[in-house]
Design an enzyme around this catalytic site. Structure first.
Site, PDB file in Angstrom:
ATOM      1  N   LYS A  46       3.162  84.289  31.090  1.00  0.00           N
ATOM      2  CA  LYS A  46       1.898  84.624  30.429  1.00  0.00           C
ATOM      3  C   LYS A  46       0.866  83.766  31.113  1.00  0.00           C
ATOM      4  O   LYS A  46       0.791  82.563  30.899  1.00  0.00           O
ATOM      5  CB  LYS A  46       1.956  84.324  28.933  1.00  0.00           C
ATOM      6  CG  LYS A  46       0.831  85.009  28.164  1.00  0.00           C
ATOM      7  CD  LYS A  46       0.186  84.135  27.105  1.00  0.00           C
ATOM      8  CE  LYS A  46      -0.619  83.010  27.680  1.00  0.00           C
ATOM      9  NZ  LYS A  46      -2.050  83.047  27.589  1.00  0.00           N
ATOM     10  N   GLU A  76       5.978  71.456  25.350  1.00  0.00           N
ATOM     11  CA  GLU A  76       5.533  70.087  25.656  1.00  0.00           C
ATOM     12  C   GLU A  76       4.086  70.056  25.193  1.00  0.00           C
ATOM     13  O   GLU A  76       3.257  70.813  25.688  1.00  0.00           O
ATOM     14  CB  GLU A  76       5.706  69.833  27.156  1.00  0.00           C
ATOM     15  CG  GLU A  76       5.501  68.397  27.565  1.00  0.00           C
ATOM     16  CD  GLU A  76       4.079  68.135  28.024  1.00  0.00           C
ATOM     17  OE1 GLU A  76       3.248  67.725  27.184  1.00  0.00           O
ATOM     18  OE2 GLU A  76       3.809  68.362  29.216  1.00  0.00           O
ATOM     19  N   CYS A 122      -1.494  65.014  29.888  1.00  0.00           N
ATOM     20  CA  CYS A 122      -0.778  64.829  28.620  1.00  0.00           C
ATOM     21  C   CYS A 122      -0.295  63.397  28.478  1.00  0.00           C
ATOM     22  O   CYS A 122       0.061  62.967  27.392  1.00  0.00           O
ATOM     23  CB  CYS A 122       0.373  65.821  28.495  1.00  0.00           C
ATOM     24  SG  CYS A 122       1.396  65.912  29.957  1.00  0.00           S
TER      25      CYS A 122
END
Lengths: 527, 527
Positions: free
Chosen positions: A183, A264, A301
């Site tokens: 996607k 995640e 992150c």
């Protein structure tokens, strides 16, 4: 060439009615290409093709899979400057970063190619028969890892190459023997399509089955929802926000047949500044952290969003130097107007909480879509009592918590949500004095760092990128490194199976020469 | 001594108001002891003690853990005939089975003790530093498996020893370094308490922290629900029905912090009877399967509940012999009046479906709580179109599906839900002709058997006991064998960590002498 179409297996397709464009945050302009969101029929077709391709691909040898994965790396490099310029136009990130991330992506692919080419990763385990055992003869049982089936990968906004179309999730899934449906991330659809074309070319050149890969454009949540709910999809990889990751996890868990989702997600990556280190190296650490907090405009992150110290003069000194340093750093561009919008909103929200004050904020003029780096501070007790202060502000932002003592420091850490990383900044022998603080931190994180920065995730077998929820949805797996392949496989046992019908990995003669566990002992020998 | 009380850590406790007794199905009488269901406060206390115990136990050496686990095995044996007689009185199972299952339980414990005593199971992975690497120096990163935290284990009705109090889930969790809270199965609460006393004694003798183990009595669902929802519980092991296992999975997935549930649930264990085998060995196979279907009154999760063949004379012959054989077997007692009640209800329900007919059913007089073994048959098309025929009838029951051809056989297999096992009965070289049937079967099961029976789950490293949903809630793990420890651990990375502060498993000098992956190569050497 960028067409704006979806790859439905090996066909370019644009049956949908919805279109969208990507955005150049530096120029503050839409990019030229129009992307066609995948229609319901195109999604269905992509999944059915993937399920069909799985029948062949799961039996494909490690050598052939390695050829395919290596060809993807080569085709990505062959895209040359078009890929780099497209990446830059869709992210506002500098050329060095684009090239570095391409190198990482290609490196990851080559590492997985080596892994499956060698072959021992399947954890072949063989227990031979003992027909004379009493009271019941022992059967021959042999086990190895086999692929789960079609995997859906949701690309990350902040890693258009390394954690998107042909990124870590996709590379691991192809290595495992799983077809992949990506996607595409709407913020870098053109970069995604270029990489998709590289995968398509690689699949064609190495004779892979149609449907081994599809790339679906999508500007909203509908395409992703339909994919995750599809009965023929067997697992999901995701990198992004807690809100979106949790929504996918919930969808997948509520299916008639629940499927694993490895998401995640967010992390504020607590950094513990011990007193001696603050005293001895406060200045150096402050400079190092000013850089780590603003690296890539804080869009990692593993960005250090929380710095915990013991209140006092030396911590004040650290705060002052960090504040001075960080406002001296040239602000940089964020990935998209929506990302900077979220950054400003989240910052406003957190600053409305009682007891939080700004110690530094860049106050010069800003170019469009450039972020104002910000350092804040708060008392330990205030932080402990207000979970709203624990939320991630994605961007060049960090919060310093002034704890009254080691006990409060430990309490705060114990009450944090799960994190990707935790860092201890300590002088020699100082860590020993804070063992319960370190214990508490280990309990809340996936990776613990000594005297370093959490940013920079080395791709190597020993890396754990993940952690207790909500750092990830399943702390038992990593998103980075060769062991991330374990997300997409299951063990499978053959009992009393004829040798000539076994897969090569489990045959008596060990034709692949791999390492196996034979009757409890590691061995590469024939049986 | 059986007290009817809960073990809340090392204290016997009976604060609750609800009581219940277990049942002797052979005598059709309640057993003598009264059990006190755990109260909300007792549950809370057990979990808090477990969380506290985890702080110590997670750091306990493999050698000490092995001592504890070995002591459990010894203490179980020391219970002697009291355990065997109690087991028999609560299950209606024969003495040979009781002793066999005790042997299996003790064997599992000893295997896990060996595993952690040796120590390589932590998958230590070390990537050494390269300070000269350009453009960024490579950090030293080291990874190993660490325990998740307190685990809740739901015992199985059909394995009061091997898959209950000190069964596979508990043994694996203790080996991993996790405290365990057992939700005792209400059908064998006395057996459970005896085993709990053995664990308690072992913990006392080997100096384990209070709270490493609790045993909670429970007659309904409330105790289990409260345990699974508790924020300090980090994972769940369950063996039982799809309905109950799914309910726990849903509860765990909906928590603010979702936790993993490994539930081993229902399975009808399809057996594929290929034509040549049916023709050549139909009689022998029919006799073998009459025994496998009725073994342990059919109360095994691997009971062959579905036999698929190609319609024709040879299959008719097999059906006739199987029918003759099975009615000649002496019926046996089921575990509990509720279990036989469910057996009869499920059988009635499935027999109400159109197109299913009985080919054999024991029609002699039955002792109380003894089950009437039953064989049914149905056309392939009817089976394919009616999912109600795919549901498990737990007990001595099997359904023969007469497929019109290999294509229909493959379709049926492809449309089955996930299964623990699948079996192929074939003559030499016949399997090759049915490769797409075998492929389809492999896709739906966790273990595939050639010319054998699915009953009998060998405890060995190569065993996979689990499978695609609903055989289990996560096909990526096994419930049996040493690798079942992976359900209760997560990988954890240390970056640039000082050698003297690392756990022994990751220290340069490799003091435990374990196998590690060092810079990509398996090795037992020092660094």
């Amino acid at each position: 060439m960028i067409t704006g179409k979806n790859y439905i297996g090996n066909q370019l397709s644009s049956e949908g009615n919805r279109t969208y464009k990507t955005y150049n945050p530096k120029l503050n302009l839409e990019n030229e290409h129009t992307f066609y969101e995948a229609s319901d029929q195109e999604i269905e077709k992509a999944v059915l093709l993937a399920a069909e391709a799985f029948k062949t691909y799961k039996k494909t040898s490690g050598a052939k899979k390695a050829e395919f994965i290596t060809a993807i790396a080569d085709e990505i490099l062959a895209l040359g400057d078009l890929l780099i310029q497209t990446y830059i136009s869709e992210t506002g990130l500098p050329e060095g970063r684009a090239k570095g991330e391409r190198g990482r992506t290609v490196g990851q692919l080559r590492t997985f190619a080596e892994l499956v080419s060698e072959g021992s990763w399947v954890e072949a385990t063989i227990d031979t028969a003992d027909p004379d055992r009493a009271p019941i003869p022992k059967q021959d049982i042999r086990k190895m890892l086999v692929p789960l089936g079609p995997i859906v990968v949701f690309g990350a906004s902040n890693f258009p190459l390394a954690y998107s179309t042909a990124g870590g999730d996709t590379a691991a899934a192809f290595a495992a023997g799983c077809p992949v449906i990506v996607k595409s991330h709407p913020m870098h659809a053109a970069t995604g399509e270029l990489v998709a074309s590289a995968i398509h070319n690689a699949a064609q050149k190495t004779g892979m089955p149609n449907g081994i890969f599809s790339n679906l454009n999508s500007s909203g949540i509908e395409v992703g929802v339909q994919l995750v709910k599809h009965p023929k999809v067997k697992a999901v990889g995701f990198t992004g926000s807690i809100r979106a990751g949790r929504a996918l996890f919930d969808l997948a868990s509520q299916r008639p047949e629940p499927i694993p989702v490895f998401a995640e997600m967010g992390s504020i990556n607590p950094v513990v500044l011990l007193p001696e280190a603050t005293k001895t190296r406060g200045e150096v650490l402050a400079k190092t952290y000013a850089n780590s907090i603003t690296l890539g405009t804080g869009q990692f992150c593993t960005n250090p969003g929380l710095i915990l110290g013991i209140k006092g003069e030396t911590l004040d000194h650290f705060i002052n130097i960090l504040s001075d340093e960080i406002v001296g750093i040239e602000p940089s561009c964020m990935l998209h107007p929506n990302i900077i919008g979220n950054y400003e909103n989240n910052k406003t929200h957190v600053l409305q909480q009682n007891g939080l004050s700004i110690t530094a904020e860049y106050d010069g003029d800003l170019l469009i879509n450039h972020a104002r780096q910000t350092i804040t501070k708060v008392e330990g007790k205030t932080f402990l009592e207000n979970p709203k202060l624990h939320q991630e502000v994605f961007g060049p932002f960090s919060m310093i918590v002034q704890c009254k003592d080691a006990k409060e420091l430990e309490d705060i850490i114990s009450n944090l949500e799960g994190q990707l990383t935790g860092t201890i900044l300590a002088e020699k022998e100082e860590a020993v004095l804070y063992d319960s603080v370190i214990e508490a931190l280990q309990n809340r994180v996936g990776r613990i760092i000594y005297n370093g920065v959490p940013t920079g995730v080395e791709v190597c077998p020993a890396m754990l990128h993940g952690g207790p929820y909500p750092a990830s949805t399943d702390s038992r797996f990593t998103a980075v490194g060769i062991h991330s392949i374990k997300r997409w496989v299951r063990p499978f046992s053959y009992q009393s199976w004829p040798n000539h019908l076994l897969p090569d990995e489990l045959k008596n003669e060990n034709p692949l020469g791999i390492s196996r566990l034979v009757d409890g002992n590691p061995s590469q020998r024939k049986i």
